[in-house]
Design an enzyme around this catalytic site. Structure first.
Site, PDB file in Angstrom:
ATOM      1  N   HIS A  14      57.805 -35.150 -30.027  1.00 15.88           N
ATOM      2  CA  HIS A  14      58.845 -35.002 -30.861  1.00 15.88           C
ATOM      3  C   HIS A  14      58.000 -35.127 -32.337  1.00 15.88           C
ATOM      4  CE1 HIS A  14      62.837 -36.609 -32.662  1.00 15.88           C
ATOM      5  NE2 HIS A  14      62.093 -36.096 -33.761  1.00 15.88           N
ATOM      6  N   HIS A  16      58.037 -33.137 -36.340  1.00 18.97           N
ATOM      7  CA  HIS A  16      58.443 -32.109 -37.455  1.00 18.97           C
ATOM      8  C   HIS A  16      57.288 -31.427 -38.148  1.00 18.97           C
ATOM      9  CE1 HIS A  16      62.579 -33.717 -37.175  1.00 18.97           C
ATOM     10  NE2 HIS A  16      61.867 -34.786 -36.666  1.00 18.97           N
ATOM     11  N   LEU A  17      57.291 -30.194 -37.970  1.00 23.21           N
ATOM     12  CA  LEU A  17      55.919 -29.509 -38.770  1.00 23.21           C
ATOM     13  C   LEU A  17      56.807 -29.020 -40.119  1.00 23.21           C
ATOM     14  CD1 LEU A  17      54.273 -27.677 -35.758  1.00 23.21           C
ATOM     15  CD2 LEU A  17      53.575 -29.710 -36.963  1.00 23.21           C
ATOM     16  N   ARG A  18      57.787 -28.737 -40.139  1.00 16.83           N
ATOM     17  CA  ARG A  18      58.457 -28.164 -41.612  1.00 16.83           C
ATOM     18  C   ARG A  18      57.946 -26.762 -41.407  1.00 16.83           C
ATOM     19  NH1 ARG A  18      61.589 -32.494 -41.368  1.00 16.83           N
ATOM     20  NH2 ARG A  18      60.986 -34.071 -42.492  1.00 16.83           N
ATOM     21  N   ASN A  42      64.833 -28.511 -37.124  1.00 18.92           N
ATOM     22  CA  ASN A  42      65.593 -28.626 -38.291  1.00 18.92           C
ATOM     23  C   ASN A  42      65.006 -28.386 -39.594  1.00 18.92           C
ATOM     24  OD1 ASN A  42      63.707 -31.063 -38.198  1.00 18.92           O
ATOM     25  ND2 ASN A  42      65.145 -32.277 -39.204  1.00 18.92           N
ATOM     26  N   LYS A  99      67.928 -28.943 -29.124  1.00 17.76           N
ATOM     27  CA  LYS A  99      68.332 -30.260 -29.864  1.00 17.76           C
ATOM     28  C   LYS A  99      69.615 -30.528 -30.293  1.00 17.76           C
ATOM     29  CE  LYS A  99      66.604 -33.980 -31.898  1.00 17.76           C
ATOM     30  NZ  LYS A  99      65.687 -34.577 -32.553  1.00 17.76           N
ATOM     31  N   HIS A 136      69.295 -36.242 -31.050  1.00 23.49           N
ATOM     32  CA  HIS A 136      69.161 -37.431 -32.078  1.00 23.49           C
ATOM     33  C   HIS A 136      70.330 -38.269 -31.929  1.00 23.49           C
ATOM     34  CE1 HIS A 136      68.346 -39.487 -35.839  1.00 23.49           C
ATOM     35  NE2 HIS A 136      69.854 -39.649 -35.728  1.00 23.49           N
ATOM     36  N   HIS A 174      63.403 -40.534 -30.087  1.00 24.05           N
ATOM     37  CA  HIS A 174      63.068 -41.990 -30.904  1.00 24.05           C
ATOM     38  C   HIS A 174      63.991 -43.248 -30.774  1.00 24.05           C
ATOM     39  CE1 HIS A 174      66.224 -39.891 -33.275  1.00 24.05           C
ATOM     40  NE2 HIS A 174      65.583 -39.216 -34.110  1.00 24.05           N
ATOM     41  N   LEU A 219      65.353 -42.476 -39.504  1.00 23.18           N
ATOM     42  CA  LEU A 219      66.509 -42.709 -38.897  1.00 23.18           C
ATOM     43  C   LEU A 219      66.409 -42.206 -37.514  1.00 23.18           C
ATOM     44  CD1 LEU A 219      69.087 -40.916 -41.315  1.00 23.18           C
ATOM     45  CD2 LEU A 219      69.190 -43.143 -40.444  1.00 23.18           C
ATOM     46  N   ASP A 247      57.811 -38.536 -33.893  1.00 21.09           N
ATOM     47  CA  ASP A 247      58.888 -38.209 -34.850  1.00 21.09           C
ATOM     48  C   ASP A 247      58.324 -38.152 -36.461  1.00 21.09           C
ATOM     49  OD1 ASP A 247      61.617 -37.646 -36.200  1.00 21.09           O
ATOM     50  OD2 ASP A 247      62.062 -39.564 -36.192  1.00 21.09           O
ATOM     51  N   HIS A 251      58.158 -36.045 -45.826  1.00 19.75           N
ATOM     52  CA  HIS A 251      58.850 -35.981 -47.270  1.00 19.75           C
ATOM     53  C   HIS A 251      58.102 -36.208 -48.341  1.00 19.75           C
ATOM     54  CE1 HIS A 251      62.772 -35.403 -45.215  1.00 19.75           C
ATOM     55  NE2 HIS A 251      62.498 -36.613 -44.243  1.00 19.75           N
ATOM     56  N   ALA A 263      64.916 -39.771 -45.317  1.00 20.48           N
ATOM     57  CA  ALA A 263      64.620 -40.627 -44.102  1.00 20.48           C
ATOM     58  C   ALA A 263      63.345 -39.817 -43.493  1.00 20.48           C
ATOM     59  CB  ALA A 263      65.753 -40.593 -42.921  1.00 20.48           C
TER      60      ALA A 263
HETATM   61  N1  LIG Z   1      63.485 -39.341 -38.370  1.00 21.81           N
HETATM   62  C1  LIG Z   1      63.966 -38.844 -39.572  1.00 21.81           C
HETATM   63  O1  LIG Z   1      64.219 -39.992 -40.428  1.00 21.81           O
HETATM   64  N2  LIG Z   1      63.887 -37.804 -40.212  1.00 21.81           N
HETATM   65  C2  LIG Z   1      63.852 -36.559 -39.645  1.00 21.81           C
HETATM   66  C3  LIG Z   1      64.867 -36.139 -38.629  1.00 21.81           C
HETATM   67  C4  LIG Z   1      65.147 -36.972 -37.508  1.00 21.81           C
HETATM   68  O2  LIG Z   1      64.384 -37.099 -36.683  1.00 21.81           O
HETATM   69  O3  LIG Z   1      66.282 -37.405 -37.400  1.00 21.81           O
HETATM   70  C5  LIG Z   1      63.472 -35.452 -40.667  1.00 21.81           C
HETATM   71  O4  LIG Z   1      63.402 -34.170 -40.196  1.00 21.81           O
HETATM   72  O5  LIG Z   1      62.869 -35.758 -41.784  1.00 21.81           O
HETATM   73 ZN   LIG Z   2      62.753 -36.259 -35.687  1.00 25.14          ZN
HETATM   74 ZN   LIG Z   3      66.259 -37.603 -35.152  1.00 30.37          ZN
END
Ligand SMILES: NC(=O)N[C@@H](CC(=O)O)C(=O)O
Ligand SMILES: [Zn+2]
Ligand SMILES: [Zn+2]
Length: 343
Positions: A14, A16-18, A42, A99, A136, A174, A219, A247, A251, A263
């Site tokens: 899990h 996030h690479l953006r 996302n 997802k 999620h 998560h 989150l 996860d 940011h 988050a």
């Molecule tokens: N976990 C988080 O707080 N944020 C994640 C989104 C997610 O996994 O819910 C994000 O993309 O910033």
């Molecule tokens: Zn996530």
């Molecule tokens: Zn999530």
């Protein structure tokens, strides 16, 4: 005392690479820690079909450091309009999972599903072709307290889906509560969960006592110490339903340290070191390899990695900040000392 451990090369289930300028940082960090990663869809706009996933994958691959065997595993984002055809095409293009973000539940979830009934045909198609469902797991109704949203999601949404699609493989992502750990443990085969390093290391006191610490805000939100203990128990239990998913979700500093902060915790920079800390404190370093490198691929029906990584007990301080796309990014546990270091 163990001072060095060697593990089969681990994966992050899990991440996030953006996109764009962020990829050099995020892909580089992930590739140093992991062999493969499940890449969250996302983006804005989200990765919703085969075409989006294929082009996003190419952008990621351009940033993989030369010689690194890192492999992104692609995921599409379910919307109210995802149908069986979208699923079949995505599967044919190599997408491994879809997802579910309940609309409004978390960062960039505005295009998420407004009613689970809307995606029942898609879930049927996923069950047929072996595509995994990632969740999620939080409801979004305004009358449900933020600390209860995972538990209510399990009762109202997850439980019926598990029963209605008996052959669908489902990952509750998560997890943050004792309820979630217990639900997954008791659920049928084919229901698993990922656990982040930050939910194992911290509880809500770390975030809220003595001042509000926005870098711990993610989150689902950090819960009571009692829940943290249940997660540590699950992660170190040797139960193959629980496996590693960071996860890691970057940011920029300005989006975290502000009146209405985003988050997400950035853990990719030191992910395995953070997990090693948890397993060491729990006296379970011998279970880290299964959690990080075996149970995930087994669940996803993928081969376990060849090759290995080594962690040594050698205290080091995390940097106060990193650079991402020319801006400042604060990693989780910035400035803190970790006992384990990836060689
Ligand atoms: N976990 C988080 O707080 N944020 C994640 C989104 C997610 O996994 O819910 C994000 O993309 O910033
Ligand atoms: Zn996530
Ligand atoms: Zn999530």
């Amino acid at each position: 005392m163990t001072d060095q451990i060697t593990l089969r090369a681990p994966d992050d289930w899990h991440l996030h690479l953006r996109d764009g300028d962020a990829l050099e940082r995020t892909v580089g960090d992930a590739a140093r820690q992991f062999r493969r990663a499940i890449v969250m869809p996302n983006l804005v706009p989200p990765v919703v079909d085969a075409e989006d996933a294929v082009s996003y994958r190419l952008r990621i691959c351009e940033q993989i450091p030369a010689g690194s065997p890192f492999e992104p595993l692609m995921v599409i984002y379910l919307t109210d309009r995802t149908d069986a055809e979208v699923i079949r095409q995505a599967q044919a293009a190599g997408v491994v999972a879809a997802k579910l973000y309940p609309a409004g539940a978390t960062t960039n979830s505005d295009s998420g599903v407004t009613d689970i009934a809307n995606i029942y045909p898609a879930l049927e198609a996923m069950q047929d072709c072996g595509m995994k469902l990632l969740l999620h797991g939080e409801v979004t109704s305004h009358d449900i307290d933020i600390f209860d949203r995972e538990q209510v999601f399990i009762e109202k949404i997850l439980s019926p889906v598990v029963d209605d699609f008996p052959d669908l493989k489902i990952v509750l992502e998560h997890i943050t509560t004792a309820h979630a750990a217990e639900f997954v443990q008791k659920a049928r085969d084919g229901v698993g969960a990922t656990i982040t390093a930050h939910h194992l290391l911290y509880n809500r006191n770390h975030m809220l006592v003595g001042g509000i610490r926005p870098h711990y805000y993610c989150l689902p939100i950090l819960k009571r110490g009692y829940h943290q203990s249940a997660l540590i128990e699950a992660a170190t239990s040797g139960n193959p339903k629980f496996f590693l998913g960071t996860d890691s979700a970057p940011h920029m500093r300005g989006k975290k340290e502000t009146a209405c902060g985003c988050a997400g915790c950035y853990t990719a920079y030191s992910a395995m070191e953070l997990y090693a800390e948890v397993f060491d404190r729990a006296g379970a370093l011998d279970r880290l390899e299964a959690f990080a490198s075996e149970f995930g691929p087994d669940f996803y029906d993928l081969p376990r990695n060849e090759g290995s990584i080594t962690l040594v007990r050698k205290p080091w301080a995390l940097p106060q900040s990193l650079e991402m796309g020319g801006e400042e990014l604060v990693p989780l546990a910035a400035g803190e000392t970790l006992n384990w270091q990836l060689v």
